[in-house]
Structure formats: C-alpha cells, structure tokens
Design a protein around this motif. Structure first.
Motif, PDB file in Angstrom:
ATOM      1  N   UNK A  27       2.359   6.322   1.362  1.00 51.96           N
ATOM      2  CA  UNK A  27       3.565   7.112   1.218  1.00 51.96           C
ATOM      3  C   UNK A  27       4.178   6.963  -0.165  1.00 51.96           C
ATOM      4  N   UNK A  28       4.982   7.958  -0.570  1.00 48.62           N
ATOM      5  CA  UNK A  28       5.540   7.998  -1.916  1.00 48.62           C
ATOM      6  C   UNK A  28       6.993   7.521  -1.919  1.00 48.62           C
ATOM      7  N   UNK A  29       7.277   6.624  -2.855  1.00 54.93           N
ATOM      8  CA  UNK A  29       8.652   6.176  -3.097  1.00 54.93           C
ATOM      9  C   UNK A  29       8.968   6.470  -4.556  1.00 54.93           C
ATOM     10  N   UNK A  30      10.062   7.179  -4.797  1.00 54.03           N
ATOM     11  CA  UNK A  30      10.415   7.581  -6.158  1.00 54.03           C
ATOM     12  C   UNK A  30      11.783   6.985  -6.530  1.00 54.03           C
ATOM     13  N   UNK A  31      11.833   6.343  -7.702  1.00 49.11           N
ATOM     14  CA  UNK A  31      13.087   5.791  -8.215  1.00 49.11           C
ATOM     15  C   UNK A  31      13.478   6.580  -9.462  1.00 49.11           C
ATOM     16  N   UNK A  32      14.727   7.034  -9.524  1.00 50.24           N
ATOM     17  CA  UNK A  32      15.216   7.795 -10.666  1.00 50.24           C
ATOM     18  C   UNK A  32      16.555   7.211 -11.138  1.00 50.24           C
ATOM     19  N   UNK A  33      16.806   7.325 -12.433  1.00 47.93           N
ATOM     20  CA  UNK A  33      18.084   6.886 -13.002  1.00 47.93           C
ATOM     21  C   UNK A  33      18.618   7.988 -13.916  1.00 47.93           C
ATOM     22  N   UNK A  34      19.959   8.073 -13.984  1.00 46.00           N
ATOM     23  CA  UNK A  34      20.597   9.070 -14.848  1.00 46.00           C
ATOM     24  C   UNK A  34      22.048   8.660 -15.109  1.00 46.00           C
ATOM     25  N   UNK A  35      22.655   9.347 -16.061  1.00 48.58           N
ATOM     26  CA  UNK A  35      24.079   9.147 -16.358  1.00 48.58           C
ATOM     27  C   UNK A  35      24.855  10.363 -15.888  1.00 48.58           C
ATOM     28  N   UNK A  36      25.991  10.112 -15.258  1.00 43.94           N
ATOM     29  CA  UNK A  36      26.847  11.207 -14.822  1.00 43.94           C
ATOM     30  C   UNK A  36      28.290  10.769 -14.986  1.00 43.94           C
TER      31      UNK A  36
ATOM     32  N   UNK B 136       0.823  -1.208   0.000  1.00 44.05           N
ATOM     33  CA  UNK B 136       0.000   0.000   0.000  1.00 44.05           C
ATOM     34  C   UNK B 136       0.860   1.262   0.000  1.00 44.05           C
ATOM     35  N   UNK B 137       1.892   1.262  -0.867  1.00 43.17           N
ATOM     36  CA  UNK B 137       2.735   2.442  -1.044  1.00 43.17           C
ATOM     37  C   UNK B 137       2.656   2.884  -2.501  1.00 43.17           C
ATOM     38  N   UNK B 138       2.843   4.164  -2.726  1.00 48.21           N
ATOM     39  CA  UNK B 138       2.852   4.682  -4.097  1.00 48.21           C
ATOM     40  C   UNK B 138       4.289   4.694  -4.622  1.00 48.21           C
ATOM     41  N   UNK B 139       4.474   4.249  -5.840  1.00 45.52           N
ATOM     42  CA  UNK B 139       5.821   4.146  -6.418  1.00 45.52           C
ATOM     43  C   UNK B 139       5.877   4.887  -7.742  1.00 45.52           C
ATOM     44  N   UNK B 140       6.883   5.731  -7.892  1.00 47.07           N
ATOM     45  CA  UNK B 140       7.158   6.405  -9.161  1.00 47.07           C
ATOM     46  C   UNK B 140       8.450   5.822  -9.723  1.00 47.07           C
ATOM     47  N   UNK B 141       8.396   5.335 -10.965  1.00 46.53           N
ATOM     48  CA  UNK B 141       9.575   4.749 -11.608  1.00 46.53           C
ATOM     49  C   UNK B 141       9.913   5.567 -12.839  1.00 46.53           C
ATOM     50  N   UNK B 142      11.126   5.544 -13.301  1.00 44.55           N
ATOM     51  CA  UNK B 142      11.507   6.347 -14.469  1.00 44.55           C
ATOM     52  C   UNK B 142      10.847   5.830 -15.738  1.00 44.55           C
ATOM     53  N   UNK B 143      10.381   6.773 -16.560  1.00 47.00           N
ATOM     54  CA  UNK B 143       9.780   6.393 -17.832  1.00 47.00           C
ATOM     55  C   UNK B 143      10.839   5.901 -18.816  1.00 47.00           C
ATOM     56  N   UNK B 144      12.015   6.527 -18.746  1.00 51.95           N
ATOM     57  CA  UNK B 144      13.111   6.145 -19.639  1.00 51.95           C
ATOM     58  C   UNK B 144      14.340   5.801 -18.804  1.00 51.95           C
ATOM     59  N   UNK B 145      14.923   4.666 -19.065  1.00 55.25           N
ATOM     60  CA  UNK B 145      16.153   4.254 -18.382  1.00 55.25           C
ATOM     61  C   UNK B 145      17.282   4.280 -19.408  1.00 55.25           C
ATOM     62  N   UNK B 146      18.419   4.947 -19.112  1.00 61.23           N
ATOM     63  CA  UNK B 146      19.520   5.022 -20.081  1.00 61.23           C
ATOM     64  C   UNK B 146      19.958   3.637 -20.539  1.00 61.23           C
TER      65      UNK B 146
END
Length: 477
Positions: free
Chosen positions: A388-397, A348-358
């Motif tokens: 509660x909100x859980x957010x997952x993000x991905x990026x290149x650095x 019962x948690x809200x999850x945001x995942x990246x739309x685009x993964x490198x």
C-alpha cells in the motif's frame, strides 16, 4: 465598565428620596397652582393701598366735616382699593361713609366692631367680604377709627379658596406619595438585596445536595451582582471539575477494559512462543529466528501499549510535558523521515516523501513531534494493505508549516469522523489483533499539536484512504 453602585449608596438614596420627593411635592403645587405667586403679590399691593388710605384719612381728618372735600381727597385711594370707607368716632357715631353721604351728615351712631386691624369674624358673617380697621389720631389723641370693607370674592379667583385647596392637596398627596415611595423602594431594595440572597441560598442548597445543574441568574452591576457572578464561576468550575472527574473515572474503566483485552493477546502469544522454544519446537535456525521475530513484534506491541498508558496518565492530569526547542523544519523532518522510510520498508509498504522541505524555523518539542509522526505512520501502516502507498507532503500556508500524511487504506466511515479524537474511540470496532491499539493514538496527537499552538484534522473516504493534516506555527523573524 460602569462602576457598581454600592448597596449602602442605594439605601441612602432611597431614604433621601423618601424625604425630598414629598417635600418637593408640598411646595411645587403652592407655587404652580393658578399663578399663586402673582396673587400673593397682588395681596401685598392691596395691603399697601389700605395702609396709604388710612394714612390719608388721618392726614385730612381736620376737614372730615366737609364731606365733599374729604371725599375728594380720599377718592384716588378708594378707587384703587375698591372698598367702602367708614370713619367712626370713639363714641360710635358715623363721621364719614364713602357710600352713604346722608347718614354721614346725620352723624348717626352705628354698630361696627371697633377693633383696630382686621376683623376676624366679619368674613364669616358676610362670606367673601373682609373688614380692615385702623385707629385715627389727631393732635396726638385717639379720635376715631377708619374701617374699610372690601369684597374679596373676585380677588385672584378666590385666594383663600386657593390656599385651602393647596392645603387639602398637600394633606392628601403627601401621605399617599410617601406610601407609594415606600412601596417602590421596598420593591427596589428587595430586588437588589433580598432576591439575590434568596437565589444564593437556593444555589448553596443545590450544591449541598450535589446538584450543579443550575444557574445563578442575578447579574446586576452591584456588590451582590459581583458576588453572584463569582459564585456562578465557582459553580461552573465545580461542575467542570466533577464532569472531568466522571470522565476520567469512565476513562479508567475503559482503559482497564481495553488494556485487559489488548494485553491478553500479546502475552498469550509470547507465552506460547517462549514455551515452544523451551520445548525445542524450533529445531532449526530459520524457525528459531521466526519465533524470535514474533516475540520481538509482540514485545513492541506491549511497549506501545505501555507508552500509550503512560501518556494517557499524563493527559488525564493535564501534565503532559512539552519542551520546545528551535529547529529548522527541513533539518528536523529530513532526519525524522529517514527512520520512517526504514519502518515502512520493513512493513512492506511504499512511502513517498517530499523532495523539498521548506526551510523555516519552528519551536517544537522534537520527541513529541516524533511521537505524533510515529502514531500517524503506524495508523497508516495498520489500515493499508501490503504494498500500500503512504504519501507524506509538506507546505507553507500563511504562518503555518503544514504536514499531511495520506494512505490508500480502508478509510474511515463518515459517521465515525467526528469522534476519532475522543479517548478510546476506534473506528474499527472489532478489536481485531491486526489493528491493535486502545484508541489513544489520535487523542494523544491532538493534545501534542494543540500544545504547539497548532491544529490537526482528518479527511477520509471509505475504501479510498485517509489523510491526516497537522500544522505548526512558524517562528516569525
């Protein structure tokens, strides 16, 4: 690096210096003292003049009765010699005196030492004056002797004085210099050999007594210096091994305490619910399923504890295995996040995942990275409220693939942040059943990410949530 000087070479050089330096100090004053070499050259010139003068006397002996004519022949030589010439016949009568014409003409008998060559006693009776004799032959018969008396006091400011002074200096400085050199090289060899040996002896005594909190400070670039450095490395590794042993021993004690506490609750719960089922408390299907769900959840908790315990045993012996494979980041994380979505929805948690993964290549152990994601998502679920909100993000650095997991939960106090990667550390100190765990999740994640040559960090603010960021190196084409 400069090649070490061998101890054998040091000893050889020390003895060589003790021999050569005093020898040089004996000869150097002789050559430098008041232009001594020039004085010797002048002395050789005088000896040659004396020889030439005596030869001239013998050459002109036939005219010795004519004082003026004989004197005229000898004058060029006498003026250079700057001495008094006397010619005495073999009976002791004076035939010629360059400084006393009257006596010469009277041919009086004189008392002059009639030894041919240098008169060794004359300069003692008349300090500063030297007398030189030479036999005179005429028609192959010894007829007289020639005597030249010369004042040597002004010569070279006293060559004899210089010679005596030289011997005095040499007699004093040579033994003094030898003593000084022996003392210096004793100190030098002591520092090179005895001091490090004493330090190593002290070090071995400390180790024998179980004390490893010391340092071997001798660092010279020689055999003993190299031995001391090796000994210091051994001491450091022994201390590191002992500290690790102490750490693991303390870790075991903590682990036993944590496991004892954290196993007690699910086991007690399981026992109660199983006994309830056995007693027939669950009288309808809904209650029966609820009991089974509780039992299932508690078994999952036990499973996580056992997995953490197994992983800890691998960490303790540095034998955690990481078997890397080549994966495309978008393919791997897309499949992984599908399982995460189901887990968070069930909790019962809200999850945001990246739309685009490198789409980049990674060398990873898929099971270990899944273990990291599971640990971090479980933590996020524990410390966020329902909905509660859980957010997952991905990026290149730069050359890294970055993954961040952010929640809006309770957050971590600032004073706890430096310790959250320590074994058994928990920011929530009460060991509340709602949170669970034994404080191994983040240390395990750190070990796995570092095994992939990456880094992991945490940002958090109390009441605002926590963000965990880890990075994995990209495979360069």
């Amino acid at each position: 690096m400069k090649k070490p000087l061998k101890i054998q070479s040091k000893i050889f050089m020390a003895f060589l210096a003790v021999i050569l330096i005093p020898s040089l100090c004996v000869f150097i004053p002789f050559s430098l003292l008041y232009n001594f070499n020039n004085d010797v050259k002048d002395l050789n010139n005088i000896n040659q003049l004396l020889y030439d003068t005596f030869a001239k006397v013998q050459e002109n002996y036939d005219m010795i009765d004519d004082y003026d004519k004989f004197y005229e022949k000898l004058y060029p030589y006498l003026s250079k010699v700057e001495g008094r010439l006397q010619v005495i016949d073999k009976n002791g009568f004076l035939l010629f005196d360059s400084e006393d014409k009257k006596t010469s003409l009277e041919k009086k008998k004189v008392y002059i030492e009639n030894s041919f060559g240098y008169d060794p006693n004359y300069h003692l009776q008349h300090p500063g004056f030297h007398r030189h004799n030479s036999p005179i032959f005429y028609n192959n018969e010894l007829v007289a002797s020639a005597v030249i008396t010369k004042d040597m006091r002004h010569f070279g400011n006293g060559i004899q004085y210089k010679i005596n002074l030289y011997y005095q200096i040499a007699a004093i400085t040579t033994p003094v210099l030898l003593i000084v050199l022996i003392l210096l090289f004793t100190v030098y060899l002591s520092r090179s050999i005895l001091i490090p040996l004493k330090e190593l002896n002290r070090a071995t005594q400390n180790i024998a007594e179980g004390n490893l909190d010391f340092k071997v400070s001798y660092k010279r670039n020689d055999e003993l210096g190299e031995f001391c450095r090796t000994f210091e490395e051994m001491r450091f590794k022994l201390k590191e091994s002992l500290n690790k042993q102490i750490f693991y021993e303390n870790s075991r004690k903590k682990l036993i305490a944590c496991i004892s506490h954290d196993l007690k609750t699910p086991i007690t719960t399981l026992k109660g619910y199983i006994e309830g089922l056995q007693d027939g408390i669950a009288k309808n299907e809904e209650m029966f399923n609820r009991y089974l769900q509780v039992i299932h959840n508690e078994i999952n908790s036990l499973d996580r504890l056992i997995n953490d315990l197994f992983t800890f045993s691998q960490l303790e012996t540095d034998k955690i295995s990481i078997e890397k494979e080549e994966w495309m980041a978008d393919e791997f994380f897309k499949d992984l996040l599908e399982a995460v979505i189901i887990k968070t929805e069930n909790q019962n948690r809200m999850l945001e995942v990246p739309k685009m993964i490198p789409s980049v290549k990674l060398m990873i152990d898929p099971q270990r990275i899944k273990q990291v994601i599971d640990n971090l998502i479980n933590n996020a679920i524990k410390y966020t409220k329902t909905k509660g909100l859980i957010r997952i993000e991905t990026e290149l650095k730069d050359s890294f693939f970055i993954v961040s997991i952010q929640d809006d939960g309770t957050g971590i106090p600032q004073e706890d942040l430096p310790y959250i990667f320590d074994y058994f550390y928990r920011a929530e100190k009460s060991r509340n059943e709602a949170y669970g765990g034994i404080g191994l999740g983040l240390p395990i994640c750190k070990k796995i990410i570092e095994g992939h040559e990456g880094n992991i960090s945490v940002k958090s603010s109390p009441g605002k949530g926590t963000t965990v960021i880890f990075e994995l190196p990209i495979v360069q084409e």
